[in-house]
Structure formats: C-alpha cells, structure tokens
Design a protein around this motif. Structure first.
Motif, PDB file in Angstrom:
ATOM      1  N   VAL A  47       2.498   8.209   5.622  1.00  0.00           N
ATOM      2  CA  VAL A  47       3.194   6.932   5.778  1.00  0.00           C
ATOM      3  C   VAL A  47       4.343   7.177   6.744  1.00  0.00           C
ATOM      4  O   VAL A  47       5.221   8.010   6.474  1.00  0.00           O
ATOM      5  CB  VAL A  47       3.737   6.419   4.424  1.00  0.00           C
ATOM      6  N   LEU A  48       4.349   6.478   7.858  1.00  0.00           N
ATOM      7  CA  LEU A  48       5.380   6.667   8.879  1.00  0.00           C
ATOM      8  C   LEU A  48       6.384   5.527   8.847  1.00  0.00           C
ATOM      9  O   LEU A  48       6.012   4.352   8.937  1.00  0.00           O
ATOM     10  CB  LEU A  48       4.739   6.742  10.271  1.00  0.00           C
ATOM     11  N   ILE A  49       7.659   5.870   8.716  1.00  0.00           N
ATOM     12  CA  ILE A  49       8.751   4.899   8.844  1.00  0.00           C
ATOM     13  C   ILE A  49       9.426   5.180  10.177  1.00  0.00           C
ATOM     14  O   ILE A  49       9.951   6.277  10.399  1.00  0.00           O
ATOM     15  CB  ILE A  49       9.739   5.032   7.668  1.00  0.00           C
ATOM     16  N   THR A  50       9.419   4.199  11.067  1.00  0.00           N
ATOM     17  CA  THR A  50       9.840   4.447  12.438  1.00  0.00           C
ATOM     18  C   THR A  50      10.567   3.232  13.026  1.00  0.00           C
ATOM     19  O   THR A  50      10.897   2.296  12.293  1.00  0.00           O
ATOM     20  CB  THR A  50       8.598   4.820  13.298  1.00  0.00           C
ATOM     21  N   ALA A  64      13.821  -0.620  -0.534  1.00  0.00           N
ATOM     22  CA  ALA A  64      12.780  -1.535  -1.007  1.00  0.00           C
ATOM     23  C   ALA A  64      11.566  -0.759  -1.514  1.00  0.00           C
ATOM     24  O   ALA A  64      10.976  -1.101  -2.542  1.00  0.00           O
ATOM     25  CB  ALA A  64      12.373  -2.483   0.117  1.00  0.00           C
ATOM     26  N   LEU A  65      11.192   0.302  -0.802  1.00  0.00           N
ATOM     27  CA  LEU A  65      10.065   1.131  -1.234  1.00  0.00           C
ATOM     28  C   LEU A  65      10.379   1.816  -2.568  1.00  0.00           C
ATOM     29  O   LEU A  65       9.516   1.894  -3.457  1.00  0.00           O
ATOM     30  CB  LEU A  65       9.751   2.183  -0.169  1.00  0.00           C
ATOM     31  N   VAL A  83       2.485  11.776   2.147  1.00  0.00           N
ATOM     32  CA  VAL A  83       3.617  12.321   2.891  1.00  0.00           C
ATOM     33  C   VAL A  83       4.312  11.173   3.621  1.00  0.00           C
ATOM     34  O   VAL A  83       3.691  10.451   4.397  1.00  0.00           O
ATOM     35  CB  VAL A  83       3.186  13.392   3.917  1.00  0.00           C
ATOM     36  N   VAL A  84       5.597  10.992   3.363  1.00  0.00           N
ATOM     37  CA  VAL A  84       6.397   9.986   4.056  1.00  0.00           C
ATOM     38  C   VAL A  84       7.177  10.686   5.162  1.00  0.00           C
ATOM     39  O   VAL A  84       7.903  11.648   4.904  1.00  0.00           O
ATOM     40  CB  VAL A  84       7.377   9.275   3.099  1.00  0.00           C
ATOM     41  N   ALA A 144       0.834  -1.203   0.000  1.00  0.00           N
ATOM     42  CA  ALA A 144       0.000   0.000   0.000  1.00  0.00           C
ATOM     43  C   ALA A 144       0.870   1.254   0.000  1.00  0.00           C
ATOM     44  O   ALA A 144       0.579   2.227  -0.706  1.00  0.00           O
ATOM     45  CB  ALA A 144      -0.933  -0.006   1.211  1.00  0.00           C
ATOM     46  N   ALA A 145       1.943   1.232   0.793  1.00  0.00           N
ATOM     47  CA  ALA A 145       2.856   2.377   0.826  1.00  0.00           C
ATOM     48  C   ALA A 145       3.538   2.555  -0.527  1.00  0.00           C
ATOM     49  O   ALA A 145       3.666   3.680  -1.031  1.00  0.00           O
ATOM     50  CB  ALA A 145       3.893   2.185   1.925  1.00  0.00           C
ATOM     51  N   SER A 146       3.975   1.468  -1.139  1.00  0.00           N
ATOM     52  CA  SER A 146       4.633   1.538  -2.447  1.00  0.00           C
ATOM     53  C   SER A 146       3.682   2.083  -3.511  1.00  0.00           C
ATOM     54  O   SER A 146       4.077   2.890  -4.363  1.00  0.00           O
ATOM     55  CB  SER A 146       5.131   0.149  -2.858  1.00  0.00           C
TER      56      SER A 146
END
Length: 280
Positions: A217-220, A257-258, A190-191, A129-131
């Motif tokens: 989209v949160l990368i944490t 990867a994204l 927004v990432v 979904a993020a991709s």
C-alpha cells in the motif's frame, strides 16, 4: 503544470478500469520504465511496451491528452515539479509572501484545500481495501517511510501495535532493514510512505518486496512515487502549497483515517489489547 493537474501516473491509475488489454500493456510498459519511455518516440514506446504504435496513441488519448507531444510536455513539466528542491521552491514562496500578509491564515487555507482535494481523489474502495488489509490479523503488517515520512510511519506503527499483533516498522538503516525483509512473507501487508524527492533506497525495498510477493500500500503525493509500479493500492495526497516546504498535513490526516478505520474493523482484537494496556 499546476498543482491541480494530475500526474501522468495518477491518470493511469484513474483510467486503468477502462483500458483494453492492449492499452494496459502500454500502461505497464510506461510504469515499469517511468517516465523514460514516455519521452521517447512513439515507435520506441510501442516496442518497449510490447504494444503497437496505434495502441500507444489510443492509450494516451484515454489519459485525456489531445496528442503525443501534449503527453510528453506534461511528462517533462511533471519531472520538473518532482525534482524541485526546497531551495528552488523558496523563490515562489517569497513572491507569495509579498502578496499576502496573513501567512498563517493563508497557509491553513492551502492545507485545508489540499485535504479536501485529497479526500475527493482517493476512491472509497481503495481506502476501504487498505484499511481492511491493516485490520487483517492473519497477515503481518510492516510499515516504512523515508527521510520526512518516517515519523508518520512511526506514528502509524505506535497506534496499530495497540490494535493488532504482528506490526513492525522497518528500520531506516539499509543494513538493518535488509535483515527485516527476510521475515516478510508472501501476502504480508506493507505500507510505504514516499513523497517527492523520491527515496531511491525505498525503490529498491519495493522491488525486493515485490519479489517476495508482499501486498504493498503506497501513500504518496500528487505526482505519485515510482514505487507505484509495485503497489497494489496507491493513495495519493496533495502536498504542494507554493512555499519552500511541502505540507504533509493531508498525508498525516490520511494516516489517522486509516488508523481509525482499521481500529473499527479489528475492534474485537483492538478492544482486548487496549483493555489489557489500560489495566496494566
């Protein structure tokens, strides 16, 4: 709490699909005031979240806790881990160094383990979904990082600008960033990158983006940033390595990867843009 133990926020996101409507109210109440109301008595937690005390206890059980004190103990330990500075973590690093002579081999082993654990923890549906959002040419794409993650935001921006139009990294300076926020439209992607010790400025940015109805989209990390209360997709990576500094290798691998997956999904656009660059 060991690094293998998921945070309370992570448990909420993992359990969300099986919560009842009433239990989801308790979950939303906790995430909106994380972790403060979780450290309050059950009655106060219930009142602030608009749920009954019985619902709060059922919600806690759904997260895998045997009792409310057990839940609160986990929250307190999580807070200690979140707040640890590199200086505090250095004591454990020194002890580890005296026990193991092969620093490089041990370090690589730990970050490899972190990468495998991160990949196993992120649902395929969330990654896809993020991709797909990153590859969607109809929506603007904005990227922002914090003190140590701005470099990853810049790396993602540099690649995605070759793949699709409408990509922009938000400025690290609050005043300039506030100007950029004016151009973000409803449903733009927004990432956000945010790891411990979490960026208070980014929390304000996320609140502003939520008001603009942006898709975040949160990368944490494994403890999960407070920004998760606003994010539609949360992608947690393990960063702890029992050293002075956390290792962001898994986050960087996820970023790549994204980028790779978004390039595949947006290939008609990516092929033309990359071809134009090559022929210039």
């Amino acid at each position: 709490m060991t690094v293998e133990s998921p945070s309370v926020e992570a448990r909420i996101h993992e359990a969300n699909h099986r919560l009842t409507a009433a239990e989801k109210r308790a979950a939303r109440g906790l995430l909106a005031n994380y972790p403060t109301i979780g450290l309050a008595p059950v009655a106060e937690f219930a009142q602030q979240s608009g749920a009954s005390a019985a619902t709060v206890l059922r919600f806690i059980a759904q997260l895998g806790f045997k009792s409310y004190p057990d839940f609160q103990r986990c929250l307190r330990e999580e807070l200690e881990e979140r707040a640890k500075s590199p200086l505090q973590r250095s004591l454990a690093a020194v002890r580890h160094q005296t026990a193991i002579g092969d620093f490089l081999g041990d370090f690589f082993s730990q970050v490899t383990s972190n990468m495998h654990a991160s990949a196993a923890r992120i649902p395929t549906s969330e990654f896809e979904a993020a991709s797909a959002r990153l590859a969607d040419l109809k929506r603007g794409c904005h990227i922002v990082g914090g003190r140590f993650t701005d470099a990853m935001a810049s790396y993602m921006e540099a690649h995605l600008r070759l793949v699709r139009p409408g990509v922009r990294r938000l400025d690290g300076r609050p005043a300039a960033r506030n100007d950029q926020l004016l151009d973000i439209r409803a449903d733009d992607t927004v990432v956000l990158f945010d790891i411990r010790r979490y960026d208070a400025d980014l929390l304000e940015v996320a609140a502003s983006l939520a008001a603009r109805r942006a898709f975040m989209v949160l990368i944490t990390d494994e403890w999960i940033s407070p920004l998760s209360r606003y994010a539609k997709i949360v992608l947690p990576c393990r960063i702890a390595v029992d050293r002075t500094w956390d290792a962001n290798t898994a986050i960087f691998a996820l970023t790549e990867a994204l980028i790779a997956r978004a390039t595949e999904l947006a290939w008609p656009s990516a092929e033309k843009r990359m071809g134009s660059v090559e022929h210039n």
